[in-house]
Design a protein around this motif. Sequence first.
Motif, mmCIF file in Angstrom:
data_model
loop_
_atom_site.group_PDB
_atom_site.id
_atom_site.type_symbol
_atom_site.label_atom_id
_atom_site.label_comp_id
_atom_site.label_asym_id
_atom_site.label_seq_id
_atom_site.Cartn_x
_atom_site.Cartn_y
_atom_site.Cartn_z
ATOM 1 N N LYS A 158 0.841 -1.201 0.000
ATOM 2 C CA LYS A 158 0.000 0.000 0.000
ATOM 3 C C LYS A 158 0.875 1.248 0.000
ATOM 4 O O LYS A 158 0.601 2.218 -0.724
ATOM 5 C CB LYS A 158 -0.893 -0.012 1.232
ATOM 6 C CG LYS A 158 -1.803 1.193 1.317
ATOM 7 C CD LYS A 158 -2.935 0.931 2.278
ATOM 8 C CE LYS A 158 -3.740 2.176 2.503
ATOM 9 N NZ LYS A 158 -4.939 1.912 3.278
ATOM 10 N N MET A 170 1.331 6.923 -6.476
ATOM 11 C CA MET A 170 0.247 7.869 -6.743
ATOM 12 C C MET A 170 0.773 9.292 -6.674
ATOM 13 O O MET A 170 0.499 10.130 -7.535
ATOM 14 C CB MET A 170 -0.880 7.699 -5.701
ATOM 15 C CG MET A 170 -1.756 6.492 -5.925
ATOM 16 S SD MET A 170 -2.615 5.972 -4.433
ATOM 17 C CE MET A 170 -3.895 7.195 -4.302
ATOM 18 N N VAL A 182 -5.954 19.694 -0.715
ATOM 19 C CA VAL A 182 -5.920 18.319 -0.256
ATOM 20 C C VAL A 182 -4.476 17.876 -0.157
ATOM 21 O O VAL A 182 -4.021 17.311 0.822
ATOM 22 C CB VAL A 182 -6.678 17.425 -1.251
ATOM 23 C CG1 VAL A 182 -6.466 15.983 -0.894
ATOM 24 C CG2 VAL A 182 -8.140 17.763 -1.242
ATOM 25 N N GLU A 185 -5.306 19.903 -9.213
ATOM 26 C CA GLU A 185 -5.959 18.588 -9.075
ATOM 27 C C GLU A 185 -6.818 18.367 -10.309
ATOM 28 O O GLU A 185 -8.027 18.204 -10.224
ATOM 29 C CB GLU A 185 -6.861 18.548 -7.834
ATOM 30 C CG GLU A 185 -6.185 18.182 -6.539
ATOM 31 C CD GLU A 185 -5.476 16.849 -6.558
ATOM 32 O OE1 GLU A 185 -4.240 16.859 -6.507
ATOM 33 O OE2 GLU A 185 -6.135 15.805 -6.622
ATOM 34 N N LEU A 192 -5.975 13.215 -11.163
ATOM 35 C CA LEU A 192 -6.821 12.259 -10.444
ATOM 36 C C LEU A 192 -6.774 10.900 -11.110
ATOM 37 O O LEU A 192 -6.694 9.869 -10.442
ATOM 38 C CB LEU A 192 -8.265 12.772 -10.403
ATOM 39 C CG LEU A 192 -8.553 13.810 -9.325
ATOM 40 C CD1 LEU A 192 -9.931 14.406 -9.514
ATOM 41 C CD2 LEU A 192 -8.447 13.186 -7.948
ATOM 42 N N ARG A 212 -3.621 9.138 -10.324
ATOM 43 C CA ARG A 212 -3.643 8.582 -8.970
ATOM 44 C C ARG A 212 -4.425 7.279 -8.941
ATOM 45 O O ARG A 212 -3.997 6.293 -8.342
ATOM 46 C CB ARG A 212 -4.318 9.563 -8.014
ATOM 47 C CG ARG A 212 -3.468 10.708 -7.563
ATOM 48 C CD ARG A 212 -4.144 11.370 -6.361
ATOM 49 N NE ARG A 212 -3.938 12.797 -6.353
ATOM 50 C CZ ARG A 212 -2.897 13.384 -5.789
ATOM 51 N NH1 ARG A 212 -1.965 12.677 -5.197
ATOM 52 N NH2 ARG A 212 -2.780 14.684 -5.816
ATOM 53 N N PHE A 257 -12.878 7.193 -2.205
ATOM 54 C CA PHE A 257 -12.797 8.641 -2.349
ATOM 55 C C PHE A 257 -13.345 9.231 -1.064
ATOM 56 O O PHE A 257 -14.518 9.049 -0.749
ATOM 57 C CB PHE A 257 -13.664 9.118 -3.526
ATOM 58 C CG PHE A 257 -13.155 8.698 -4.866
ATOM 59 C CD1 PHE A 257 -13.687 7.597 -5.516
ATOM 60 C CD2 PHE A 257 -12.139 9.409 -5.498
ATOM 61 C CE1 PHE A 257 -13.228 7.202 -6.763
ATOM 62 C CE2 PHE A 257 -11.674 9.026 -6.746
ATOM 63 C CZ PHE A 257 -12.213 7.922 -7.377
ATOM 64 N N LEU A 270 -6.930 5.089 -0.521
ATOM 65 C CA LEU A 270 -7.748 6.258 -0.224
ATOM 66 C C LEU A 270 -7.289 7.432 -1.060
ATOM 67 O O LEU A 270 -6.106 7.724 -1.126
ATOM 68 C CB LEU A 270 -7.609 6.604 1.268
ATOM 69 C CG LEU A 270 -8.621 7.589 1.792
ATOM 70 C CD1 LEU A 270 -9.628 6.867 2.643
ATOM 71 C CD2 LEU A 270 -7.967 8.673 2.582
ATOM 72 N N ILE A 271 -8.226 8.109 -1.701
ATOM 73 C CA ILE A 271 -7.898 9.339 -2.419
ATOM 74 C C ILE A 271 -8.686 10.464 -1.768
ATOM 75 O O ILE A 271 -9.921 10.486 -1.832
ATOM 76 C CB ILE A 271 -8.264 9.238 -3.906
ATOM 77 C CG1 ILE A 271 -7.371 8.190 -4.573
ATOM 78 C CG2 ILE A 271 -8.081 10.588 -4.591
ATOM 79 C CD1 ILE A 271 -7.509 8.149 -6.060
ATOM 80 N N PRO A 272 -8.005 11.432 -1.136
ATOM 81 C CA PRO A 272 -8.749 12.542 -0.530
ATOM 82 C C PRO A 272 -9.217 13.516 -1.604
ATOM 83 O O PRO A 272 -8.502 13.781 -2.576
ATOM 84 C CB PRO A 272 -7.715 13.194 0.396
ATOM 85 C CG PRO A 272 -6.479 12.374 0.319
ATOM 86 C CD PRO A 272 -6.562 11.520 -0.889
ATOM 87 N N MET A 273 -10.421 13.999 -1.453
ATOM 88 C CA MET A 273 -10.972 14.999 -2.376
ATOM 89 C C MET A 273 -11.390 16.210 -1.555
ATOM 90 O O MET A 273 -11.689 16.088 -0.377
ATOM 91 C CB MET A 273 -12.220 14.455 -3.089
ATOM 92 C CG MET A 273 -12.072 13.105 -3.718
ATOM 93 S SD MET A 273 -11.132 13.158 -5.222
ATOM 94 C CE MET A 273 -12.245 14.015 -6.305
#
Lengths: 409, 591, 151
Positions: free
Chosen positions: B121, B128, B500, B576, B581, B584, C10, C36-39
């Motif tokens: 992970k 990412m 973020v 972003e 995205l 990622r 998300f 986990l992808i923070p938005m």
Amino acid sequence: MPDTKQAVLVVGAGVAGMQAALDLANFGRRVHLVEQDSHLGGQTLRLDKVYPTDHCAFCPVWTHAFACREHPRITVLTGTRFKGLRRGPEGDIALLEKAARLIDGDKCVFCGKCMEVCPRKALLGRAPDLPWDPAQPPVPWLDAGRCDACGKCGPACPAGAIDAARQTETFEIAVGDCIFAGGFQEPRPAPAPEFGGHTHPDILTAMAFETLIAEYNAVPGEKLRCPSDGRPVENLAFIQCAGARDRRFLSHCSAVCCMHAAKQASWLKRRQPDLDIAVFYTDLRTPGKGQEAYMKTAEKLGVRFVRRRPGLAAPVDGPSGKGIALRHEINARVATTLADIVVLNGGLACCPCPEEAAEAGAHPCGFCSEPADIANSVIQAGSAAALICGRQTGKDASSPAYRGSGGRP
Amino acid sequence: MKKAVLFCTCCGTISATLPPDRLRDALGARLLSAYGKEGPQPACEEFYACSMLCRREESEAALNSVLASGAEAVLAAGCSLSARGFETMKFLGGSTLAEWADIREACAWIHEDAPDGALRKAADILCMGLAALERRAAVAEKPPPCDFPTGEVLVIGGGPAGLACAGALGKMGVRAVLAERRAALGGMLTQLGLLFPRFISGPELAEELIRDVKHIGVQVLPKTTVSGVQPVPGGYRAVLNGKNGEEERRFDAVVLAAGALPVLPRGLYRYGELTGVLSQLELETSLGRVESGQKEALALPRQAVFLQCVAARDENNPYCSAVCCPTSLKNAIRLRSLRPDGSVTVVHRNIATPGKHLEALYRRATASGVLLRSHDPAVTPECLGTERVEGLRFRDALNGEDTVLPADAVVCSTPLKPLPDTLKLAGSLGLRTDGMGFACAREPVQPVSPSGAGIFICGAARWPATVEHCLEQGRAAAAKAAAYMRGIGSCSGDSRCLPVVPQTFWELMPDSACRLPSAEVNGEKCSRCGRCAAVCPYGACFLPEDAGMRVDARKCARCGSCAAVCPTGAASLPGETVAVLRARIKEALSR
Amino acid sequence: MNPSLKTLVFACRWCPLLGAERAGRERLALPPDFRLIPMECAGAVSPDLILRAFADGAHGVAVMGCHFGGCRHNGANRSAHTRLQLLSAALEAVGIRPARLFVSWGTAHEARQFAGVLSDFQARIRALRKEKDLPLLRGNFTPGHDREMRP
């Protein structure tokens, strides 16, 4: 004309203080935000939920606290007590005292090593009486009652943040203006001896009860239990105006307690519909936005609002006695009702602005000046910020309409 | 682009689960397998591990080391952003293109019992971040200026809240325009006698506020109604109907201070049928005339009964109007002092005088001989009499008995309610209203800022409030509006739009240091479908006639909803973007 | 446990990310197969991204946001909810198991809540591992304007 390059001192980082700091900083002033706790958020952070929206108290407070920390114009001084304000040659001089803290929040990386090595388990990840962990960045919390100063934590800290020999330090800063947002405190011991506040673990103040029923502490499916012996609670009584509107103690009304009781009662009723909850009030005050509707919802959920002031609340005596007996006078007769837990609401004392500071020009706002809920505290803070920002253009004719906290006598 | 990874072991707490050498090997293997031997160079040139990246000395040393070996971008991996990540990123992001990856709270500390899974992970998380860095385009240093700023704020309503707001705005250096539908300013103040707690009259306070407003140079537009406000690029367009007829003007921000008026107790308690059944305002006027000597004190009622909660806290108006109890008590005190030979009784359900000053008013009323009786609302009180009122019958709440109080005047306390025009105005401003006619903001922490995008509410249009509270709310709204006008503070209120993942925006000018660049719409790709405008919670997306959609930078709060609904990928958040995205997502899942 | 049962979460950076950080600080144990992808806001999650996630190999996708009435972006989560309901219906119509798309509003801002919600979600995805519906999305999905992706 006041020097706008000078910072504004905001004393107290509750909702009012943070709002004032943000309003001032967003307008362009520099701000020193002073808070005696180790974290921002004040009393609101000790709440679990807020009315009338039933939001978690943490969310709005946390984002404001984060914004205060990250705002380029706000300097946050936590663990710092406001000692006084006096007039200086160009503005005011504030006297501040930085408390001696075991762990320096600026150096701590929250690795957890000190928590591991402490033999008395006196260092915890967060303060247990706060429903939410507020410190950003996080710092272990010291339970001073358990600490025996063995000194094992110091060498264990890789960041060199622990220093048991740290002293309080006093220092002065020059400021142009000051806003005092000291908030309120629940008096200890609880006044009104007829209600037995702090004499029995089942007679709680509103804030202590909030921690008890906080969602953080609630395990789904588990019933609320009495702090004294752990038996499940069946009857709950709120006594309003306990210690307020009372010439012996505080003659004012604390403004938030009626809604606060309704909030705690409705949340409990939602979790445990079979709880019997009675709120004994003198006047039920719901004048704010959305508050009457909130009260009606609480009534629909089954909370009983009874217009009556008990004469006495005392633990039941005797070998089989359990619970708290409430004595009421109804139609010239004495009746007794039992409750497993009694919550005392009222008697929130304003922390007043020190006289010297007020004379030097500190603007009080928030609960410390007039008992107010979150919305009104925030409004008062914005008003104080506008007054200060307005003075810098020199157009203020200083009419009584604008001076002080709304020109109150 | 040559990139480097700065890996923090957090004094061993991260490396206990994620040993840096194993992580470096895993990362290296992945990146090489992605590129192959003949392909482009491996994305990650250097992997630098240190013990406490948040320490300035360590992050400086790390940064200097990797920059010296040619890295153009840096991925820092350590604790969470709200722990030490944010401040470390402030430093790193100030020097180079940087990205933060949380591998402590998000990985090492929650997967302590599954180290293999944690390693995989962590490698994914780092990939990412590296992929996002690769696609981060150079971002404009300054946010685009707002379109056509006028520098003016429209304050709708010249009552106490509006006057206080306009005055405060003027003092803060913001140009305010005050529109009032009546010929004279002051709103309800012109009809109120003595005000508590200052003990000046309403007209006196109005005079002070008006003097302030005029002294500062607020443009006052009397006899002007505002019929319709529309968001436009850069602000709002309002239609004003004043002495110049209908006029369209643009403003940067709008404050709704249109107030509320007391309801008349028509059809209730035989008001209009019996002489002596009065509304509170009628009594207020009589008292004022006696106090100013125009009328005899004996003309005032001798046995006055105030009835609270008339047409309030019922099905039609299910709210407590907050000002009626203080007003009744205040007028009761005045009546007691003007007619000491008479009696005054306040028949109520609850006396709502919260706080210090109002509670003091309550005590003062009882000290001056005002009697209080609480009635049971289950039985509606009744006014008795044939042509004149003779008494009030009600059920006493304390002893449950039906009582008749003799009275030669029954004063009905009715709630404040906004006018239908105010409701319409609130609707055109896009404000939510509660079922009772009042405009809503974001209670409880943002009581005067509804959406934050340049619209503010204060005074009785928001909720019935005493004059003192109206003044405070007016000033609080002014503080927010002034900050908004300076372009400082994000549109969502006071919280900055914190990224973020922090990016290199910290070198922005101090004035805009709080703001990250707003969302952007790529004109070439925009198909003008308008979905972004429909979904934007701040009304920041516009469709000009001759071009693609545009975003009002001042109103945008970077929520990303526009990017989420755009079918062509034209709308995006700088930094972003959709490409970032997607990169990622691909790195997260493809191994 | 199948090591490649990856899921994508998300999480909006207000309530859910707070829960995630708290879970981290309290060192609650969670299964490691979620990413986990923070938005900034759950409203920024487009159906496009979710389909891309499935196409890239996710066995399940979770969208976590704040509770209705608590969205810092004026209720953008409500329009997100509608969007995601439509997507869910569309996925079901082509034969994807509805449990693969999980949407949670405001139930995960506390450490134990976050851990609970996430563990439940993972368990539900694991229960679907024998289903044959995912190939419908793998490699068959090319969004219309996907010209920006470079290897």
